[in-house]
Design an enzyme around this catalytic site. Structure first.
Site, mmCIF file in Angstrom:
data_model
loop_
_atom_site.group_PDB
_atom_site.id
_atom_site.type_symbol
_atom_site.label_atom_id
_atom_site.label_comp_id
_atom_site.label_asym_id
_atom_site.label_seq_id
_atom_site.Cartn_x
_atom_site.Cartn_y
_atom_site.Cartn_z
ATOM 1 C CG ASP A 185 -1.771 1.219 1.325
ATOM 2 O OD1 ASP A 185 -2.207 1.729 0.273
ATOM 3 O OD2 ASP A 185 -2.023 1.686 2.461
ATOM 4 C CD GLU A 193 -5.040 0.444 -2.060
ATOM 5 O OE1 GLU A 193 -6.223 0.158 -1.874
ATOM 6 O OE2 GLU A 193 -4.290 0.888 -1.172
ATOM 7 C CG ASP A 221 -0.239 3.108 6.608
ATOM 8 O OD1 ASP A 221 -0.743 3.730 5.658
ATOM 9 O OD2 ASP A 221 0.107 3.659 7.674
#
Length: 169
Positions: free
Chosen positions: A15, A75, A147
């Site tokens: 991420d 992502e 996160d």
């Protein structure tokens, strides 16, 4: 002959963020997923931009070296109202794409909406819902930051979609 879907593989989920890049590693054997590790790479916010990107890149490389994933998933960037912020996030995402590619890993990309839908069941899920589902799906992960939960969600999404992605390719 052994079924290729039953050979355990490790998936690194990322991420990306310039301040905090979450990462999570899963072991996947068939439809079974288990937590391996997770963490956050957080560059010094006072460092110059290039140094922060280098810290992210080197941090991801260190995670790859330590946990030896077979595949990675990142992502995609969401569009922010601030173009400058979106551009900087794109740079962090580039570091997250290049590090596993440099290690020779297959790198998949998933939209935020798809990740939320795959893990929570709705593309409009919030951070708390993602964290809740990560705790249920990967109980050995313990308490995760947003996160890390997002990174593990990206890895779960890839674990669930990787076979379908290969059929399409």
């Amino acid at each position: 002959m052994m079924n290729a879907n039953r050979i355990p593989i490790r998936i690194l989920g990322l991420d990306p963020g310039l301040r905090r890049t979450g990462w999570g590693v899963l072991s996947v054997e068939g439809s079974r997923m288990s937590h391996v590790a997770h963490g956050v790479i957080a560059p010094d916010e006072k460092a110059d931009f290039a140094a922060r990107l280098l810290h992210l890149f080197e941090g991801i490389c260190a995670v790859i070296e330590e946990h030896r994933p077979d595949e990675a998933a990142v992502e995609e960037v969401f569009l922010n109202t601030n173009a400058q912020s979106t551009l900087k996030l794109g740079h962090a995402r580039a570091a997250a794409l290049i590090a596993p590619a440099r290690a020779g890993l297959l790198v998949a990309e998933y939209s935020t909406r798809l990740v939320k839908k795959a893990v929570v069941g709705t593309g409009a899920a919030d951070k708390a819902q993602i964290g809740f589902m990560i705790a249920r799906l990967l109980p050995t992960a313990g308490k995760t930051t947003a996160d890390c939960a997002d990174a593990l969600a990206v890895a779960i999404t890839h674990a669930n979609l990787r076979v379908a992605n290969r059929r399409v390719a």
